[in-house]
Scaffold this motif. Structure first.
Motif, PDB file in Angstrom:
ATOM      1  N   ARG A  78      -4.475   6.830   3.863  1.00  0.00           N
ATOM      2  CA  ARG A  78      -3.695   6.721   2.644  1.00  0.00           C
ATOM      3  C   ARG A  78      -3.508   8.086   1.973  1.00  0.00           C
ATOM      4  O   ARG A  78      -4.389   8.954   2.017  1.00  0.00           O
ATOM      5  N   LEU A  79      -2.328   8.271   1.353  1.00  0.00           N
ATOM      6  CA  LEU A  79      -1.990   9.467   0.579  1.00  0.00           C
ATOM      7  C   LEU A  79      -2.146  10.760   1.376  1.00  0.00           C
ATOM      8  O   LEU A  79      -2.628  11.775   0.862  1.00  0.00           O
ATOM      9  N   GLN A  80      -1.734  10.723   2.629  1.00  0.00           N
ATOM     10  CA  GLN A  80      -1.749  11.944   3.434  1.00  0.00           C
ATOM     11  C   GLN A  80      -0.467  12.737   3.192  1.00  0.00           C
ATOM     12  O   GLN A  80       0.598  12.185   2.954  1.00  0.00           O
ATOM     13  N   ARG A  81      -0.605  14.038   3.258  1.00  0.00           N
ATOM     14  CA  ARG A  81       0.553  14.909   3.060  1.00  0.00           C
ATOM     15  C   ARG A  81       1.412  14.934   4.332  1.00  0.00           C
ATOM     16  O   ARG A  81       0.953  14.535   5.397  1.00  0.00           O
ATOM     17  N   GLU A 257      11.997  -0.748  -0.091  1.00  0.00           N
ATOM     18  CA  GLU A 257      13.172  -0.559  -0.951  1.00  0.00           C
ATOM     19  C   GLU A 257      12.936   0.694  -1.771  1.00  0.00           C
ATOM     20  O   GLU A 257      11.853   0.912  -2.309  1.00  0.00           O
ATOM     21  N   TRP A 258      13.953   1.545  -1.868  1.00  0.00           N
ATOM     22  CA  TRP A 258      13.765   2.867  -2.458  1.00  0.00           C
ATOM     23  C   TRP A 258      13.321   2.799  -3.915  1.00  0.00           C
ATOM     24  O   TRP A 258      12.486   3.584  -4.347  1.00  0.00           O
ATOM     25  N   GLY A 259      13.883   1.898  -4.704  1.00  0.00           N
ATOM     26  CA  GLY A 259      13.485   1.788  -6.108  1.00  0.00           C
ATOM     27  C   GLY A 259      12.034   1.362  -6.257  1.00  0.00           C
ATOM     28  O   GLY A 259      11.302   1.896  -7.098  1.00  0.00           O
ATOM     29  N   ALA A 260      11.610   0.396  -5.436  1.00  0.00           N
ATOM     30  CA  ALA A 260      10.211  -0.044  -5.489  1.00  0.00           C
ATOM     31  C   ALA A 260       9.274   1.063  -5.035  1.00  0.00           C
ATOM     32  O   ALA A 260       8.168   1.237  -5.591  1.00  0.00           O
ATOM     33  N   MET A 261       9.682   1.840  -4.017  1.00  0.00           N
ATOM     34  CA  MET A 261       8.865   2.969  -3.576  1.00  0.00           C
ATOM     35  C   MET A 261       8.720   3.990  -4.692  1.00  0.00           C
ATOM     36  O   MET A 261       7.638   4.564  -4.901  1.00  0.00           O
ATOM     37  N   LEU A 262       9.799   4.221  -5.417  1.00  0.00           N
ATOM     38  CA  LEU A 262       9.764   5.160  -6.532  1.00  0.00           C
ATOM     39  C   LEU A 262       8.842   4.672  -7.632  1.00  0.00           C
ATOM     40  O   LEU A 262       8.147   5.462  -8.292  1.00  0.00           O
ATOM     41  N   SER A 263       8.806   3.359  -7.852  1.00  0.00           N
ATOM     42  CA  SER A 263       7.952   2.795  -8.893  1.00  0.00           C
ATOM     43  C   SER A 263       6.475   2.988  -8.585  1.00  0.00           C
ATOM     44  O   SER A 263       5.694   3.399  -9.457  1.00  0.00           O
ATOM     45  N   THR A 264       6.072   2.700  -7.358  1.00  0.00           N
ATOM     46  CA  THR A 264       4.655   2.864  -7.003  1.00  0.00           C
ATOM     47  C   THR A 264       4.256   4.331  -6.918  1.00  0.00           C
ATOM     48  O   THR A 264       3.101   4.682  -7.176  1.00  0.00           O
ATOM     49  N   ALA A 265       5.216   5.208  -6.587  1.00  0.00           N
ATOM     50  CA  ALA A 265       4.898   6.630  -6.423  1.00  0.00           C
ATOM     51  C   ALA A 265       4.693   7.340  -7.744  1.00  0.00           C
ATOM     52  O   ALA A 265       4.090   8.419  -7.776  1.00  0.00           O
ATOM     53  N   GLN A 267       2.682   6.783 -10.026  1.00  0.00           N
ATOM     54  CA  GLN A 267       1.262   6.904 -10.373  1.00  0.00           C
ATOM     55  C   GLN A 267       0.629   8.145  -9.744  1.00  0.00           C
ATOM     56  O   GLN A 267      -0.406   8.608 -10.207  1.00  0.00           O
ATOM     57  N   TYR A 268       1.249   8.659  -8.700  1.00  0.00           N
ATOM     58  CA  TYR A 268       0.678   9.789  -7.968  1.00  0.00           C
ATOM     59  C   TYR A 268       1.600  10.999  -8.035  1.00  0.00           C
ATOM     60  O   TYR A 268       1.575  11.862  -7.149  1.00  0.00           O
ATOM     61  N   LEU A 269       2.395  11.085  -9.102  1.00  0.00           N
ATOM     62  CA  LEU A 269       3.448  12.087  -9.168  1.00  0.00           C
ATOM     63  C   LEU A 269       2.903  13.505  -9.196  1.00  0.00           C
ATOM     64  O   LEU A 269       3.461  14.412  -8.575  1.00  0.00           O
ATOM     65  N   LEU A 270       1.814  13.739  -9.894  1.00  0.00           N
ATOM     66  CA  LEU A 270       1.294  15.098 -10.036  1.00  0.00           C
ATOM     67  C   LEU A 270       0.628  15.598  -8.760  1.00  0.00           C
ATOM     68  O   LEU A 270       0.830  16.747  -8.355  1.00  0.00           O
ATOM     69  N   GLU A 271      -0.148  14.741  -8.100  1.00  0.00           N
ATOM     70  CA  GLU A 271      -0.862  15.190  -6.906  1.00  0.00           C
ATOM     71  C   GLU A 271      -0.041  15.050  -5.635  1.00  0.00           C
ATOM     72  O   GLU A 271      -0.170  15.862  -4.707  1.00  0.00           O
ATOM     73  N   ALA A 276       7.473  10.377  -4.576  1.00  0.00           N
ATOM     74  CA  ALA A 276       8.597  10.027  -5.449  1.00  0.00           C
ATOM     75  C   ALA A 276       9.853  10.820  -5.093  1.00  0.00           C
ATOM     76  O   ALA A 276      10.971  10.316  -5.272  1.00  0.00           O
ATOM     77  N   ALA A 277       9.686  12.036  -4.597  1.00  0.00           N
ATOM     78  CA  ALA A 277      10.842  12.889  -4.330  1.00  0.00           C
ATOM     79  C   ALA A 277      11.694  12.344  -3.193  1.00  0.00           C
ATOM     80  O   ALA A 277      12.935  12.380  -3.263  1.00  0.00           O
ATOM     81  N   MET A 278      11.075  11.799  -2.158  1.00  0.00           N
ATOM     82  CA  MET A 278      11.840  11.371  -0.983  1.00  0.00           C
ATOM     83  C   MET A 278      12.712  10.149  -1.264  1.00  0.00           C
ATOM     84  O   MET A 278      13.912  10.166  -0.975  1.00  0.00           O
ATOM     85  N   PRO A 279      12.182   9.062  -1.814  1.00  0.00           N
ATOM     86  CA  PRO A 279      13.098   7.944  -2.148  1.00  0.00           C
ATOM     87  C   PRO A 279      14.096   8.313  -3.236  1.00  0.00           C
ATOM     88  O   PRO A 279      15.236   7.839  -3.225  1.00  0.00           O
TER      89      PRO A 279
END
Length: 305
Positions: A78-81, A257-265, A267-271, A276-279
């Motif tokens: 999870r959360l791999q770069r 779905e891109w909007g849902a991916m953006l919503s969950t992302a 929470q992890y925007l800073l790290e 969030a950038a890709m969707p």
């Protein structure tokens, strides 16, 4: 290029540009060729068309393009770069972000395509009927249209999907119900000009019924403007669909779905900004492509061009 191929291309171009077409197929081919030349003269429109075609190809070949299943959860990853194993990294459940964006193109095209199929005929029928009949029919249909136009499309879609329940199909219905009024207004404006034309008077004198005049003679003349308006509206449809997905009212997990991916992302925007950038970049690209192609389509279908 050989001499034979050059001569063949020259003869084809002469056939397409002949001043007196010898058949209906030749006349149709000439119209299509001239329209394509007008579209090709707009480089931005061509770019938009190429992006949309590429999106359709990606959606069609998603099982072969995606490097992983969009549903597989590997919590140890999870959360791999971004890396060679996961080109755009992994999300909070260890799912491959690139694969989910690829499959998310299918969801976006599914929404946009169904909304276009629904709102185009509805708006065209209502607008053409109101513009041709006039009187109390026009007043009633246009007042209903004004009621829908008085609300922002996203707010109206939120109201409908909240009443129907959160799901992908209900989101499509909600977006369609909030998108047809603009097309109806455009079709009515076109019909007000067309109904007083000589050829409509001629078919009326010949005894054609009102439904036949509307469906056979008025609507085909309104169709180019409606097609352009629907194409331009698809950008806002994609944004509205992403907004509903962001709020949890569109496609439900685990559907990518891109909007849902953006919503969950968020929470992890800073790290993990890439989540969030890709969707977000995918939504931006599709919306911009629809706008660019719609502008070119408007020039291509403009009879004054």
């Amino acid at each position: 290029m050989t001499v034979q191929s050059f001569e063949r291309d020259a003869s084809l171009r002469t056939w397409l540009l002949a001043e007196a077409p010898e058949s209906g197929f030749q006349a149709w081919s000439q119209s299509f060729y001239l329209a394509w030349l007008r579209l090709a003269a707009n480089p931005l429109a061509v770019i938009g068309l190429v992006v949309l075609l590429a999106l359709g190809l990606v959606a069609l070949m998603a099982p072969w393009i995606a490097t992983h299943s969009p549903f597989d959860q590997v919590l140890t990853e999870r959360l791999q770069r971004p890396s060679a194993a996961h080109w755009l990294g992994t999300d909070e459940l260890g799912r491959d972000v690139f694969s989910r964006i690829v499959y998310g193109a299918r969801t976006t095209l599914y929404i946009v395509g169904l909304v276009a199929v629904i709102v185009g005929p509805i708006g065209l029928c209502i607008g053409a009927t109101a513009g041709y009949l006039g009187g109390w029919v026009e007043a009633l249909l246009m007042r209903i249209t004004d009621i829908f136009l008085s609300f922002p499309s996203l707010i109206l879609a939120l109201a409908f999907v909240s009443a129907l329940g959160p799901s992908l199909d209900n989101a499509i219905i909600a977006i369609a119900l909030s998108s047809w009024p603009g097309i109806a207004r455009l079709a009515r404006a076109e019909t007000l000009t067309i109904r007083s034309s000589d050829y409509v008077d001629a078919v009326r004198v010949m005894g054609a019924s009102t439904p036949r005049i509307i469906f056979k003679h008025v609507m085909p003349m309104c169709l180019p403007s409606v097609v352009v308006r629907v194409t331009l509206s698809m950008a806002s449809v994609a944004l509205t669909a992403a907004g509903l997905g962001f709020l949890g009212l569109g496609a439900q997990p685990p559907t990518p779905e891109w909007g849902a991916m953006l919503s969950t992302a968020r929470q992890y925007l800073l790290e993990h900004w890439y989540l969030a950038a890709m969707p977000g970049l995918a939504i931006l690209t599709v919306s911009l492509a629809f706008n660019l192609f719609g502008d070119g389509l408007r020039d291509m279908l403009n009879p004054r061009s």
